[in-house]
Design a protein around this motif. Structure first.
Motif, PDB file in Angstrom:
ATOM      1  N   GLY A 259      48.065   4.814  -3.842  1.00 41.35           N
ATOM      2  CA  GLY A 259      46.851   5.620  -3.890  1.00 41.35           C
ATOM      3  C   GLY A 259      46.780   6.412  -5.177  1.00 41.35           C
ATOM      4  N   ALA A 260      45.773   7.249  -5.268  1.00 39.47           N
ATOM      5  CA  ALA A 260      45.586   8.086  -6.456  1.00 39.47           C
ATOM      6  C   ALA A 260      46.570   9.251  -6.422  1.00 39.47           C
ATOM      7  CB  ALA A 260      44.159   8.607  -6.510  1.00 39.47           C
ATOM      8  N   PHE A 261      46.898   9.760  -7.617  1.00 40.16           N
ATOM      9  CA  PHE A 261      47.727  10.947  -7.746  1.00 40.16           C
ATOM     10  C   PHE A 261      46.997  11.884  -8.695  1.00 40.16           C
ATOM     11  CE2 PHE A 261      51.059  13.538  -9.663  1.00 40.16           C
ATOM     12  CZ  PHE A 261      51.711  13.993  -8.518  1.00 40.16           C
ATOM     13  N   GLY A 262      46.460  12.938  -8.156  1.00 35.83           N
ATOM     14  CA  GLY A 262      45.707  13.878  -8.979  1.00 35.83           C
ATOM     15  C   GLY A 262      44.293  13.387  -9.241  1.00 35.83           C
ATOM     16  N   VAL A 263      43.653  13.988 -10.235  1.00 39.11           N
ATOM     17  CA  VAL A 263      42.246  13.688 -10.502  1.00 39.11           C
ATOM     18  C   VAL A 263      42.023  13.051 -11.882  1.00 39.11           C
ATOM     19  CG1 VAL A 263      41.390  15.471  -8.959  1.00 39.11           C
ATOM     20  CG2 VAL A 263      41.843  16.035 -11.360  1.00 39.11           C
ATOM     21  N   ARG A 264      43.089  12.710 -12.589  1.00 43.27           N
ATOM     22  CA  ARG A 264      42.954  12.175 -13.945  1.00 43.27           C
ATOM     23  C   ARG A 264      43.270  10.679 -14.050  1.00 43.27           C
ATOM     24  NH1 ARG A 264      42.444  16.602 -17.469  1.00 43.27           N
ATOM     25  NH2 ARG A 264      43.141  18.534 -16.523  1.00 43.27           N
ATOM     26  N   GLY A 265      43.222   9.956 -12.942  1.00 41.34           N
ATOM     27  CA  GLY A 265      43.409   8.510 -12.992  1.00 41.34           C
ATOM     28  C   GLY A 265      44.829   8.025 -12.783  1.00 41.34           C
ATOM     29  N   GLU A 266      45.744   8.942 -12.516  1.00 42.06           N
ATOM     30  CA  GLU A 266      47.107   8.501 -12.238  1.00 42.06           C
ATOM     31  C   GLU A 266      47.172   7.918 -10.830  1.00 42.06           C
ATOM     32  OE1 GLU A 266      50.483  11.031 -14.234  1.00 42.06           O
ATOM     33  OE2 GLU A 266      48.964  12.368 -13.375  1.00 42.06           O
ATOM     34  N   VAL A 267      48.180   7.063 -10.600  1.00 39.23           N
ATOM     35  CA  VAL A 267      48.383   6.474  -9.276  1.00 39.23           C
ATOM     36  C   VAL A 267      49.762   6.867  -8.757  1.00 39.23           C
ATOM     37  CG1 VAL A 267      46.874   4.497  -9.724  1.00 39.23           C
ATOM     38  CG2 VAL A 267      49.326   4.299 -10.198  1.00 39.23           C
ATOM     39  N   ARG A 268      49.881   6.813  -7.452  1.00 34.85           N
ATOM     40  CA  ARG A 268      51.181   6.960  -6.796  1.00 34.85           C
ATOM     41  C   ARG A 268      51.726   5.537  -6.685  1.00 34.85           C
ATOM     42  NH1 ARG A 268      53.157  11.115  -3.827  1.00 34.85           N
ATOM     43  NH2 ARG A 268      51.096  12.064  -3.753  1.00 34.85           N
ATOM     44  N   LEU A 269      52.893   5.294  -7.261  1.00 36.61           N
ATOM     45  CA  LEU A 269      53.440   3.956  -7.376  1.00 36.61           C
ATOM     46  C   LEU A 269      54.754   3.841  -6.617  1.00 36.61           C
ATOM     47  CD1 LEU A 269      53.035   1.231  -8.886  1.00 36.61           C
ATOM     48  CD2 LEU A 269      54.345   2.204 -10.765  1.00 36.61           C
TER      49      LEU A 269
ATOM     50  N   LEU B   8      48.280   3.514 -15.158  1.00 37.44           N
ATOM     51  CA  LEU B   8      48.080   2.082 -15.316  1.00 37.44           C
ATOM     52  C   LEU B   8      47.025   1.877 -16.391  1.00 37.44           C
ATOM     53  CD1 LEU B   8      47.972   0.822 -11.602  1.00 37.44           C
ATOM     54  CD2 LEU B   8      49.930   0.971 -13.146  1.00 37.44           C
ATOM     55  N   GLY B   9      47.272   0.951 -17.297  1.00 35.72           N
ATOM     56  CA  GLY B   9      46.328   0.681 -18.376  1.00 35.72           C
ATOM     57  C   GLY B   9      44.946   0.345 -17.839  1.00 35.72           C
ATOM     58  N   GLY B  10      43.921   1.003 -18.376  1.00 28.70           N
ATOM     59  CA  GLY B  10      42.544   0.757 -17.967  1.00 28.70           C
ATOM     60  C   GLY B  10      42.072   1.587 -16.795  1.00 28.70           C
ATOM     61  N   VAL B  11      42.961   2.353 -16.174  1.00 33.27           N
ATOM     62  CA  VAL B  11      42.577   3.206 -15.044  1.00 33.27           C
ATOM     63  C   VAL B  11      42.461   4.630 -15.561  1.00 33.27           C
ATOM     64  CG1 VAL B  11      43.232   4.027 -12.750  1.00 33.27           C
ATOM     65  CG2 VAL B  11      43.756   1.678 -13.424  1.00 33.27           C
ATOM     66  N   GLU B  12      41.226   5.144 -15.600  1.00 31.46           N
ATOM     67  CA  GLU B  12      40.966   6.441 -16.222  1.00 31.46           C
ATOM     68  C   GLU B  12      40.515   7.519 -15.239  1.00 31.46           C
ATOM     69  OE1 GLU B  12      41.650   6.924 -19.405  1.00 31.46           O
ATOM     70  OE2 GLU B  12      42.188   4.810 -19.649  1.00 31.46           O
ATOM     71  N   THR B  13      39.989   7.129 -14.069  1.00 34.64           N
ATOM     72  CA  THR B  13      39.428   8.115 -13.138  1.00 34.64           C
ATOM     73  C   THR B  13      40.101   8.043 -11.773  1.00 34.64           C
ATOM     74  OG1 THR B  13      37.734   6.638 -12.246  1.00 34.64           O
ATOM     75  CG2 THR B  13      37.165   7.864 -14.260  1.00 34.64           C
ATOM     76  N   LYS B  14      39.951   9.115 -11.024  1.00 37.26           N
ATOM     77  CA  LYS B  14      40.480   9.152  -9.665  1.00 37.26           C
ATOM     78  C   LYS B  14      39.851   8.052  -8.824  1.00 37.26           C
ATOM     79  CE  LYS B  14      41.032  12.179  -5.588  1.00 37.26           C
ATOM     80  NZ  LYS B  14      41.319  11.063  -4.749  1.00 37.26           N
ATOM     81  N   GLU B  15      38.574   7.787  -9.014  1.00 35.78           N
ATOM     82  CA  GLU B  15      37.880   6.759  -8.233  1.00 35.78           C
ATOM     83  C   GLU B  15      38.461   5.373  -8.516  1.00 35.78           C
ATOM     84  OE1 GLU B  15      35.790  10.375  -8.213  1.00 35.78           O
ATOM     85  OE2 GLU B  15      36.291   9.204  -9.989  1.00 35.78           O
ATOM     86  N   GLN B  16      38.764   5.091  -9.782  1.00 41.52           N
ATOM     87  CA  GLN B  16      39.394   3.815 -10.129  1.00 41.52           C
ATOM     88  C   GLN B  16      40.782   3.721  -9.500  1.00 41.52           C
ATOM     89  OE1 GLN B  16      39.053   4.264 -14.420  1.00 41.52           O
ATOM     90  NE2 GLN B  16      37.698   2.468 -14.514  1.00 41.52           N
ATOM     91  N   ALA B  17      41.522   4.816  -9.533  1.00 41.48           N
ATOM     92  CA  ALA B  17      42.866   4.841  -8.936  1.00 41.48           C
ATOM     93  C   ALA B  17      42.789   4.654  -7.420  1.00 41.48           C
ATOM     94  CB  ALA B  17      43.576   6.150  -9.289  1.00 41.48           C
TER      95      ALA B  17
END
Length: 167
Positions: free
Chosen positions: A12-22, A63-72
């Motif tokens: 899932g997303a981690f935070g609001v800047r496009g990071e993911v929980r991996l 992840l390369g190309g993932v910039e927003t929380k919605e994308q994450a």
């Protein structure tokens, strides 16, 4: 044997800047960032991976190309794969789960017990989930040297000596 090996998944997303929980499935969890770029199972998407911090049950990563929380958020559940040739070779007594799935399992007398449906681990040790003819439910066979003395990837079979009463 598959050319792609699943080495992680997006939780899932981690935070609001496009990071993911991996989640990393690597023996050394932080190595997931060294096998990139990683791809989706069908190869249609590819991502570079940069770990940013350690979090509960995994890592925060970019992840390369993932910039927003919605994308994450949209990537939640995505399994990430690396080509087999980028991964380390394994010792003789270790196997990638992908190589075990689908193998026929025979007992020491040559009777077909079933086929490996999945490899599971609930904390103690790996279990082979078997299904096959004459089974109402799947059976969980401990993946130990005592219960599974032989894995023959070339012949596509496993020889098992299951604990008494399992079948």
């Amino acid at each position: 044997m598959s050319d792609l090996i699943c080495i992680g998944a997006v939780a899932g997303a981690f935070g609001v800047r496009g990071e993911v929980r991996l989640k990393s499935f690597c023996a050394n969890p932080e190595d997931i960032a060294t096998y990139g770029p990683l791809s989706s199972e069908d190869g249609s998407q590819s991502y570079t991976v940069s770990l940013t911090s350690v979090v509960k049950n995994g890592f925060a990563a970019r992840l390369g190309g993932v910039e927003t929380k919605e994308q994450a958020d949209a990537l939640k559940g995505l399994r990430l794969f690396a080509p087999r040739d980028r991964l380390p070779s394994l010792p003789d007594d270790e196997y990638y789960h992908a190589d075990l799935i689908g193998l026929d399992v025979y007992d020491t007398g040559g009777t077909l017990l079933g086929q490996v449906k999945s490899v599971q681990n609930h904390g103690a040790a790996d279990l082979l989930e078997l299904h096959g003819p004459g089974m109402k439910n799947t059976v969980l066979l401990p993946f130990t040297l005592a219960a599974v003395p032989t894995v023959d990837l070339e012949q596509g079979r496993i020889i098992a000596d299951p604990p008494e009463g399992l079948f």
